[in-house]
Write an enzyme that holds these catalytic residues in place. Structure first.
Site, PDB file in Angstrom:
ATOM      1  N   GLY A 126       0.835  -1.187   0.000  1.00 19.51           N
ATOM      2  CA  GLY A 126       0.000   0.000   0.000  1.00 19.51           C
ATOM      3  C   GLY A 126       0.874   1.243   0.000  1.00 19.51           C
ATOM      4  N   GLN A 162       2.982   9.867   1.171  1.00 24.94           N
ATOM      5  CA  GLN A 162       4.301   9.226   1.165  1.00 24.94           C
ATOM      6  C   GLN A 162       5.126   9.591  -0.067  1.00 24.94           C
ATOM      7  OE1 GLN A 162       2.477   5.241   2.209  1.00 24.94           O
ATOM      8  NE2 GLN A 162       4.412   5.106   3.295  1.00 24.94           N
ATOM      9  N   CYS A 169       5.866  -0.066   7.230  1.00 24.79           N
ATOM     10  CA  CYS A 169       5.506   1.140   6.484  1.00 24.79           C
ATOM     11  C   CYS A 169       6.713   1.564   5.661  1.00 24.79           C
ATOM     12  CB  CYS A 169       5.105   2.248   7.459  1.00 24.79           C
ATOM     13  SG  CYS A 169       4.631   3.786   6.653  1.00 24.79           S
ATOM     14  N   LEU A 170       6.495   1.880   4.378  1.00 25.39           N
ATOM     15  CA  LEU A 170       7.620   2.265   3.524  1.00 25.39           C
ATOM     16  C   LEU A 170       8.297   3.549   4.015  1.00 25.39           C
ATOM     17  CD1 LEU A 170       6.232   1.478  -0.062  1.00 25.39           C
ATOM     18  CD2 LEU A 170       7.784   0.097   1.332  1.00 25.39           C
ATOM     19  N   HIS A 203      -4.393   1.206   7.487  1.00 21.39           N
ATOM     20  CA  HIS A 203      -3.072   1.853   7.588  1.00 21.39           C
ATOM     21  C   HIS A 203      -2.977   3.019   6.589  1.00 21.39           C
ATOM     22  CE1 HIS A 203       1.479   1.572   8.057  1.00 21.39           C
ATOM     23  NE2 HIS A 203       1.353   2.306   6.971  1.00 21.39           N
ATOM     24  N   GLU A 204      -3.406   2.767   5.343  1.00 25.23           N
ATOM     25  CA  GLU A 204      -3.287   3.803   4.305  1.00 25.23           C
ATOM     26  C   GLU A 204      -4.272   4.944   4.561  1.00 25.23           C
ATOM     27  OE1 GLU A 204      -0.724   3.692   2.642  1.00 25.23           O
ATOM     28  OE2 GLU A 204      -0.270   1.585   3.031  1.00 25.23           O
ATOM     29  N   HIS A 246      -2.837   7.328   6.920  1.00 23.64           N
ATOM     30  CA  HIS A 246      -1.874   8.233   6.270  1.00 23.64           C
ATOM     31  C   HIS A 246      -2.573   9.457   5.677  1.00 23.64           C
ATOM     32  CE1 HIS A 246       2.143   6.501   6.226  1.00 23.64           C
ATOM     33  NE2 HIS A 246       1.717   5.324   5.832  1.00 23.64           N
TER      34      HIS A 246
HETATM   35 ZN    ZN Z   1       2.592   3.505   5.856  1.00 22.41          ZN
END
Ligand code: ZN
Length: 187
Positions: free
Chosen positions: A45, A50, A107-108, A149-150, A153
């Site tokens: 995701g 991000q 998480c990236l 999670h997304e 963000h």
């Molecule tokens: Zn993340």
């Protein structure tokens, strides 16, 4: 085009996204670039924040993870998860349905950090798709976790905000180091 993924400590990660009002050529390009970026980083995701854009747009594809099941239902009927990927969601709204469960999350924007986070295991989702059309579905398992999670963000919320105090304290040195490294890069 693969975009740069910003790391913890970059201010845009804390910005609440504005709603997407129209699928413009710029939005279409951003969606394509976000998909390229997510796949290049082997993520499941990615949120617009991000890649430095504070709008309510996220892309998701759980096919890369085979050992953690996902479920998907449309109008009460099960739908093939793999065939429904990738998902592009704009302005998503989530209603928790299932019980809270704990599961590992990464998480990236936080490389190398994986921790257990507690979230509802089933959620109802209302959003716009890549064409700006309203969609509604119920999902569970890894997909439900990824979407929550997304969506966090998109509102400037990070998974570290969902950790227990104890876990966050344990991670404190790593988080401080990552934040310091990011701030240095931004100077
Ligand atoms: Zn993340």
């Amino acid at each position: 085009m693969v975009l740069k993924v910003v790391k913890y400590g970059t201010p845009v990660l804390r910005q609440k996204g504005t709603r997407v009002e129209a699928v413009t050529p710029a939005i279409r390009k951003l969606i394509a670039d976000m998909l390229d970026t997510m796949y290049a980083h082997k993520g499941i995701g990615l949120a617009a924040q991000q890649v430095g854009v504070p709008i309510q747009l996220t892309v998701i594809d759980v096919r890369g993870v085979t050992d953690r099941p996902s479920s998907l239902e449309v109008d009460g009927h099960p739908v093939d998860v793999a065939e429904s990927m990738p998902l592009v969601l704009m302005n998503p709204h989530i209603t928790p349905v299932g019980q809270k469960v704990s599961g590992p999350e990464g998480c990236l924007s936080f490389p190398e950090i994986f921790v257990d986070i507690t979230r509802p295991d089933v959620v109802d989702v209302e959003a716009l798709d890549a064409e700006g059309e309203p969609i509604q579905f119920r999902c569970g398992g890894l997909l439900a976790r990824a979407i929550q999670h997304e969506t966090d963000h998109l509102h400037g919320i990070l998974f570290i905000d969902r950790m227990t105090k104890e876990v966050k304290e344990e991670l404190r040195p790593e988080l401080d180091a990552l934040q310091a490294e990011t701030k240095k890069e931004l100077e």
